[in-house]
Design a protein around this motif. Structure first.
Motif, PDB file in Angstrom:
ATOM      1  N   VAL A 275       7.898 -17.248   2.075  1.00 19.61           N
ATOM      2  CA  VAL A 275       7.255 -16.020   1.589  1.00 19.61           C
ATOM      3  C   VAL A 275       6.516 -16.291   0.280  1.00 19.61           C
ATOM      4  O   VAL A 275       5.419 -15.758   0.054  1.00 19.61           O
ATOM      5  N   GLU A 276       7.087 -17.101  -0.584  1.00 16.51           N
ATOM      6  CA  GLU A 276       6.402 -17.454  -1.827  1.00 16.51           C
ATOM      7  C   GLU A 276       5.093 -18.177  -1.551  1.00 16.51           C
ATOM      8  O   GLU A 276       4.084 -17.954  -2.244  1.00 16.51           O
ATOM      9  N   ARG A 277       5.060 -19.034  -0.541  1.00 13.44           N
ATOM     10  CA  ARG A 277       3.813 -19.715  -0.182  1.00 13.44           C
ATOM     11  C   ARG A 277       2.803 -18.726   0.399  1.00 13.44           C
ATOM     12  O   ARG A 277       1.596 -18.853   0.174  1.00 13.44           O
ATOM     13  N   LEU A 278       3.290 -17.741   1.159  1.00 14.44           N
ATOM     14  CA  LEU A 278       2.381 -16.731   1.693  1.00 14.44           C
ATOM     15  C   LEU A 278       1.766 -15.897   0.568  1.00 14.44           C
ATOM     16  O   LEU A 278       0.603 -15.492   0.664  1.00 14.44           O
ATOM     17  N   PRO A 282      -2.640 -15.550   0.828  1.00 15.25           N
ATOM     18  CA  PRO A 282      -2.496 -14.615   1.949  1.00 15.25           C
ATOM     19  C   PRO A 282      -3.551 -14.797   3.036  1.00 15.25           C
ATOM     20  O   PRO A 282      -3.316 -14.402   4.187  1.00 15.25           O
ATOM     21  N   LYS A 283      -4.716 -15.374   2.716  1.00 15.59           N
ATOM     22  CA  LYS A 283      -5.768 -15.519   3.714  1.00 15.59           C
ATOM     23  C   LYS A 283      -5.374 -16.489   4.822  1.00 15.59           C
ATOM     24  O   LYS A 283      -5.812 -16.336   5.965  1.00 15.59           O
ATOM     25  N   PRO A 342       3.041  -9.320  10.288  1.00 16.32           N
ATOM     26  CA  PRO A 342       2.283  -8.139   9.825  1.00 16.32           C
ATOM     27  C   PRO A 342       3.023  -7.325   8.764  1.00 16.32           C
ATOM     28  O   PRO A 342       2.405  -6.845   7.808  1.00 16.32           O
ATOM     29  N   SER A 343       4.324  -7.186   8.897  1.00 16.07           N
ATOM     30  CA  SER A 343       5.078  -6.442   7.891  1.00 16.07           C
ATOM     31  C   SER A 343       5.107  -7.186   6.561  1.00 16.07           C
ATOM     32  O   SER A 343       4.993  -6.575   5.488  1.00 16.07           O
ATOM     33  N   LEU A 344       5.238  -8.504   6.607  1.00 13.39           N
ATOM     34  CA  LEU A 344       5.242  -9.284   5.366  1.00 13.39           C
ATOM     35  C   LEU A 344       3.896  -9.197   4.660  1.00 13.39           C
ATOM     36  O   LEU A 344       3.833  -9.041   3.432  1.00 13.39           O
ATOM     37  N   LEU A 345       2.822  -9.292   5.419  1.00 12.28           N
ATOM     38  CA  LEU A 345       1.493  -9.202   4.809  1.00 12.28           C
ATOM     39  C   LEU A 345       1.252  -7.821   4.213  1.00 12.28           C
ATOM     40  O   LEU A 345       0.607  -7.699   3.163  1.00 12.28           O
ATOM     41  N   ALA A 346       1.765  -6.777   4.877  1.00 10.75           N
ATOM     42  CA  ALA A 346       1.611  -5.430   4.326  1.00 10.75           C
ATOM     43  C   ALA A 346       2.324  -5.304   2.984  1.00 10.75           C
ATOM     44  O   ALA A 346       1.803  -4.693   2.042  1.00 10.75           O
ATOM     45  N   LEU A 347       3.496  -5.913   2.850  1.00 16.95           N
ATOM     46  CA  LEU A 347       4.216  -5.860   1.579  1.00 16.95           C
ATOM     47  C   LEU A 347       3.504  -6.679   0.506  1.00 16.95           C
ATOM     48  O   LEU A 347       3.415  -6.277  -0.653  1.00 16.95           O
TER      49      LEU A 347
END
Length: 539
Positions: A275-278, A282-283, A342-347
């Protein structure tokens, strides 16, 4: 004692409890300027920063929802803390859907003061007590549900007794064989009960679930704060896993309880790093997420057995982590795994979450619990994949069995039987259960609750997966569609045939029997009339 700006509180309540709380809040080190009001329709002052409603007695849910809506109209930007009374009987799910920033169930005065501090800082607090047995019983209504609950409860009690006996050591092999057969019969009987009464086994597990308090504390309402809170809640849930409660997944059930817990902790740590890398890029989140999944499982497997652990194999010491990674196929993905990206990107991007066709803010309790269920499902399903590879390695590595498997699986025969059960269940799931679940838009999620792994069936649109099924998998969905299409015609035919049988039995056969009976009775009557009396016979 001076009151700092932003510390003006409107307290709605009456009685000695409200007066005592008002004095306590005004006399603490960082005091509140409290304005007390006994009516629910009090008019807040222009500078009110927080609303505290001490609900003296439980009112009807519709009335409570209406009054909360009135407060929102008067103070749309002011956080509201609702304190529930004892024995309120409000359903937990209904309470979580209310538009309040704070929700406390029978709290102490100190807990109210702490919750006010969190709300003043822009956070959210939800603390609900365990639901009573009467509240849980009201979820199911009707004779069918009562019969189902009674039968399932009896089966569950007997299963617990059998599991307790099977965990004893030593136990005679013949006795173990009989008990395992009885356990399989009970599980099949439970499935038959759910099939007869038209209810899923998962819904019954949910009906008996939450027996633990619900506590959600968010320092602020940002998406990343919600994600960190979910990770902390899952870490606490993993640490509190009950060793006596087996997992509903066969491969995870075969691991030692401490190994199972270590595997979850390793996967959760790798999830945090990913998650830290995301967050940094984010792109490229989609390619990064899919590409890192196999590597993530490899690192979790190495952390499970230890970075420098060595184990004898064929007379030589080998590096356990490298040997397991080289002989395991961790590239495969679980097709039933729900999409978490999708939920992680929304957060990460600060957008609302899409839940059941509607958008919800990340700090809403329903959104947080939904995200926690998705992350927990990802955790458990990846753990099941790694556990299966461990079982495959244990089949040819006897020394590895003592390190990771339960004592019952040290024997080669027992391990082979478990692997055959897993393979058979996987084939049945792939050919039958998964196509039907996709066609019926159902998805099975696993969550860690109350010290155990709990399955939950949710509705999820899966049309894209339906189009990707192979022809033999689609055959089962066609059979199901044909059954749905023919069911009305068959029911109509049965009704017509039943009506015809009723007509024949009542109008034809019944009338014929009545005529025959009437003729017999008339014949008997004429015979009695023609029979001579006893006096005539003597003369």
């Amino acid at each position: 004692m001076t009151v700092q700006p932003g510390r003006r509180l409107l307290l709605i309540g009456s009685g000695w409890g409200a007066e005592s709380l008002s004095r306590q809040l005004a006399e603490q080190s960082n005091p509140w300027q409290v304005t007390a009001s006994s009516g629910r329709q009090a008019n807040p002052t222009a500078g009110t920063d927080l609303l505290l409603w001490l609900l003296q007695e439980a009112i009807e849910p519709n009335a409570l929802e209406h009054e909360l809506g009135l407060w929102r109209q008067q103070c749309p930007q002011t956080p509201l803390l609702l304190v529930l009374p004892a024995q309120h009987r409000y359903q937990r799910q209904w309470l979580l859907e209310r538009s309040v920033e704070g929700l406390l169930d029978q709290p102490a005065a100190d807990a109210i003061a702490e919750a006010l501090e969190v709300l003043a800082a822009g956070g959210r607090v939800i603390e609900l007590q365990p639901q009573s047995a009467t509240q849980q019983q009201r979820r199911g209504q009707g004779l069918g549900h009562r019969l189902l609950s009674s039968g399932v409860d009896q089966i569950e009690r007997e299963l617990e007794e059998i599991n307790a006996v099977l965990q004893l050591a030593p136990i005679h092999p013949l006795q173990r064989f009989v008990l395992e057969g009885r356990r399989r019969e009970l599980r099949m009987a439970r499935e038959v009960l759910h099939l007869l009464w038209g209810q899923e086994p998962i819904s019954q597990a949910q009906a008996s679930a939450p027996a633990e308090p619900l506590q959600i504390v968010l320092a602020n309402r940002k998406g990343l704060t919600v994600l960190h809170t979910v990770e902390e809640r899952l870490a606490n849930a993993v640490a509190s896993l009950d060793e006596a409660q087996p997992s509903p997944l066969l491969a995870l059930e075969a691991l030692l309880p401490e190994r199972r817990r270590q595997l979850f902790e390793a996967l959760l740590l790798e999830f945090r790093l990913l998650v830290e890398r995301l967050q940094q890029d984010p792109k490229l989140a989609s390619s990064l997420w899919s590409g890192q999944q196999p590597l993530l499982r490899e690192r979790a497997l190495q952390q499970l057995v230890g970075a420098y652990t060595q184990l004898p194999r064929d007379g030589a010491l080998v590096h356990l982590g490298n040997a397991l990674v080289s002989s395991s196929d961790l590239q495969q993905e679980d097709p039933e795994l729900a999409d978490l990206l999708p939920s992680l990107l929304a957060l990460i991007e600060g957008r609302p979450l899409l839940i059941d066709g509607g958008l919800q803010a990340p700090d809403e309790p329903a959104a947080l619990l939904h995200l926690q269920r998705l992350v927990s499902n990802w955790l458990i399903r990846n753990g099941e994949l790694i556990s299966r590879e461990l079982l495959n390695n244990c089949s040819g590595w006897p020394e590895l069995r003592r390190a990771v498997l339960l004592p019952d699986l040290l024997a080669t025969r027992q391990l082979d039987q478990l692997r055959n059960r897993i393979n058979s269940a996987e084939r049945w799931h792939t050919l039958v259960e998964r196509p039907l679940a996709i066609y019926e838009s159902r998805r099975l999620l696993f969550d860690i609750q109350a010290g155990r792994v709990e399955p939950t069936m949710v509705c999820d649109l899966r049309d894209a997966e339906l189009r990707q099924l192979s022809w033999w998998q689609q055959a089962f969905t066609l059979l199901l569609e044909a059954r749905d299409a023919l069911a009305p015609q068959v029911e109509l035919l049965i009704n017509r045939v039943g009506g015809l049988m009723v007509l024949l039995l009542t109008r034809v056969v019944g009338r014929a029997i009545g005529l025959v009976g009437r003729g017999v009775m008339q014949g008997l009557g004429q015979g009695l009339q023609n029979a001579p009396s006893s006096g005539e016979q003597r003369s």
